[in-house]
Design an enzyme around this catalytic site. Sequence first.
Site, PDB file in Angstrom:
ATOM      1  N   GLY A  82      48.035  37.061  37.697  1.00 34.69           N
ATOM      2  CA  GLY A  82      49.437  38.750  37.660  1.00 34.69           C
ATOM      3  C   GLY A  82      49.958  38.392  39.265  1.00 34.69           C
ATOM      4  O   GLY A  82      51.013  39.250  39.183  1.00 34.69           O
ATOM      5  N   THR A  83      49.150  38.963  39.834  1.00 37.65           N
ATOM      6  CA  THR A  83      49.169  39.493  41.326  1.00 37.65           C
ATOM      7  C   THR A  83      50.084  38.506  41.619  1.00 37.65           C
ATOM      8  O   THR A  83      51.052  39.692  42.308  1.00 37.65           O
ATOM      9  CB  THR A  83      47.932  40.075  41.835  1.00 37.65           C
ATOM     10  OG1 THR A  83      46.657  41.175  40.903  1.00 37.65           O
ATOM     11  CG2 THR A  83      47.642  40.046  43.031  1.00 37.65           C
ATOM     12  N   ASN A  95      48.120  49.921  32.757  1.00 39.57           N
ATOM     13  CA  ASN A  95      46.491  49.486  32.232  1.00 39.57           C
ATOM     14  C   ASN A  95      45.937  50.775  32.530  1.00 39.57           C
ATOM     15  O   ASN A  95      44.804  50.629  31.494  1.00 39.57           O
ATOM     16  CB  ASN A  95      46.124  48.800  33.269  1.00 39.57           C
ATOM     17  CG  ASN A  95      46.276  49.047  34.968  1.00 39.57           C
ATOM     18  OD1 ASN A  95      47.863  49.265  35.413  1.00 39.57           O
ATOM     19  ND2 ASN A  95      45.395  48.737  35.721  1.00 39.57           N
ATOM     20  N   SER A  98      49.259  37.793  33.025  1.00 36.81           N
ATOM     21  CA  SER A  98      48.322  36.679  32.833  1.00 36.81           C
ATOM     22  C   SER A  98      47.089  36.776  32.312  1.00 36.81           C
ATOM     23  O   SER A  98      46.566  37.428  31.252  1.00 36.81           O
ATOM     24  CB  SER A  98      47.648  37.616  33.812  1.00 36.81           C
ATOM     25  OG  SER A  98      46.494  37.648  34.243  1.00 36.81           O
ATOM     26  N   ALA A  99      46.664  35.283  31.451  1.00 39.30           N
ATOM     27  CA  ALA A  99      46.146  34.892  30.537  1.00 39.30           C
ATOM     28  C   ALA A  99      44.903  35.617  30.371  1.00 39.30           C
ATOM     29  O   ALA A  99      44.385  35.982  29.426  1.00 39.30           O
ATOM     30  CB  ALA A  99      45.206  33.184  31.306  1.00 39.30           C
ATOM     31  N   THR A 120      48.681  21.978  43.951  1.00 43.40           N
ATOM     32  CA  THR A 120      48.329  21.282  42.815  1.00 43.40           C
ATOM     33  C   THR A 120      47.518  22.119  41.204  1.00 43.40           C
ATOM     34  O   THR A 120      46.904  22.992  41.823  1.00 43.40           O
ATOM     35  CB  THR A 120      47.293  20.775  43.069  1.00 43.40           C
ATOM     36  OG1 THR A 120      47.406  19.497  44.198  1.00 43.40           O
ATOM     37  CG2 THR A 120      46.258  19.726  42.119  1.00 43.40           C
ATOM     38  N   CYS A 123      40.343  61.921  41.730  1.00 46.33           N
ATOM     39  CA  CYS A 123      39.888  63.356  42.647  1.00 46.33           C
ATOM     40  C   CYS A 123      41.361  63.633  43.760  1.00 46.33           C
ATOM     41  O   CYS A 123      41.216  62.539  44.525  1.00 46.33           O
ATOM     42  CB  CYS A 123      38.543  62.811  43.274  1.00 46.33           C
ATOM     43  SG  CYS A 123      38.735  61.141  43.562  1.00 46.33           S
TER      44      CYS A 123
HETATM   45  N1  PLP Z   1      49.651  44.249  36.140  1.00 45.23           N
HETATM   46  C1  PLP Z   1      48.866  45.240  36.058  1.00 45.23           C
HETATM   47  C2  PLP Z   1      48.828  46.217  34.071  1.00 45.23           C
HETATM   48  C3  PLP Z   1      47.139  44.982  34.840  1.00 45.23           C
HETATM   49  O1  PLP Z   1      46.727  45.407  34.908  1.00 45.23           O
HETATM   50  C4  PLP Z   1      46.601  43.582  36.206  1.00 45.23           C
HETATM   51  C5  PLP Z   1      45.183  43.456  36.001  1.00 45.23           C
HETATM   52  O2  PLP Z   1      44.615  44.123  36.102  1.00 45.23           O
HETATM   53  C6  PLP Z   1      47.509  42.753  36.557  1.00 45.23           C
HETATM   54  C7  PLP Z   1      48.324  42.735  37.128  1.00 45.23           C
HETATM   55  C8  PLP Z   1      47.258  41.657  37.794  1.00 45.23           C
HETATM   56  O3  PLP Z   1      46.306  40.759  37.233  1.00 45.23           O
HETATM   57  P1  PLP Z   1      45.705  39.816  37.639  1.00 45.23           P
HETATM   58  O4  PLP Z   1      44.092  39.984  37.274  1.00 45.23           O
HETATM   59  O5  PLP Z   1      46.182  37.856  36.237  1.00 45.23           O
HETATM   60  O6  PLP Z   1      46.163  39.410  38.835  1.00 45.23           O
END
Ligand code: PLP
Length: 374
Positions: free
Chosen positions: A70-71, A152, A200-201, A238, A328
């Site tokens: 996802g990043t 998240n 993200s899987a 790849t 904090c």
């Molecule tokens: N975006 C959100 C809302 C997430 O919760 C996360 C993972 O914690 C990510 C992006 C990043 O995903 P990945 O761990 O696949 O890089």
Amino acid sequence: MRVYLDNAATTPLESEVIDAMTDALRFDFGNPSSIHAEGRRARASIENARKIVARHLGASVGEIYFTSCGTESNNMAIKCAVRDLGVRRIISSHIEHHCVLHSLQSIREHGGVEVDFVELDALSRVNFDHLENLLRAGADRKTMVSLMHANNEIGTLLDLERTSQLCRAHGVLFHTDTVQTVGYYPFDLSKLKLAFMSGSAHKFHGPKGVGFIYISNDNLIHPLLDGGSQERNMRAGTENIAGIVGLAKALDLAYQNLDSRRQKMQDLRDYFAKALMTEIPGIRFLGAPLPDGHYKVLSVSFPPKLKYDLLVMNLDIAGISASGGSACSSGAEVGSHVLLGIRADPDRPTVRFSFSHRNTPAELDLVINVLKTL
Ligand code: PLP
């Protein structure tokens, strides 16, 4: 026996996913770019996975590209929109994931791009009046809105349809981080009209190290990684064949069982919230009030007696996995930017409990008993 309540951090793999991946590791070892039989077999597995993802999301097959996580997908959407589509202004929020916030920081420093942050209301939801004002104010620069579908840490949900309509009305692009919602909510991208979205899987019982990006046909960008012509010239390197096969299998299972899993997790969350309210004085919940917010997440703010790391550590010792945070602002500790962003009380420790369809009410009873003793 452990009780795993950290499913927003990552989820365990389904056994069907492990089986599908094991087969792929054993038999789909060819390089998908090779034209011989082994290569063609591996390529067929990838294209089959792409069809599954596209079908479940209402996208066309040509709009789905596999990535490493996802990043990467979020970095790609933001950085390539600026580099390739002429975006000069991005509207986002202070409670996005770090992969979005740090990408914004990087393009602001290097790309001369303006970043504006939308206000959140008292329940940490996007203030749509403010969003509309921001959209009106910057009509002279090509703009993209980047807002996550579900947070998240606190589970707050964004109304994607409303945001998309607003973006279209103002002629701006819309990118959404759907890492926490893919596999948990239905999507029909043929109607939603997004520019980009990410998945993200490992958040939906698939493997780590594989994700995807949806890129609408109208917004074709160039690759972030330079190299070979994989993923139709959009993502060099790849392919992670077993990962991609596992992602598609996990997504298929998630959507086949969407209603039953959702009902189960919603019931678990509501049961847990009610028990916490009855058994532990001074409890509060962060984010949108129940039953709103992502049904996977319950962010619990405890009375200010314990520190959050002690709380999470003591839960761990008792066999319970959850994650914690605090707002904090003292500078002595690195607090959660999300809790800071919603102005959570820095003295109150926060624990995020996040559920899966594999949890049971009996597990939650055990957690309540442990919390009572703590
Ligand atoms: N975006 C959100 C809302 C997430 O919760 C996360 C993972 O914690 C990510 C992006 C990043 O995903 P990945 O761990 O696949 O890089």
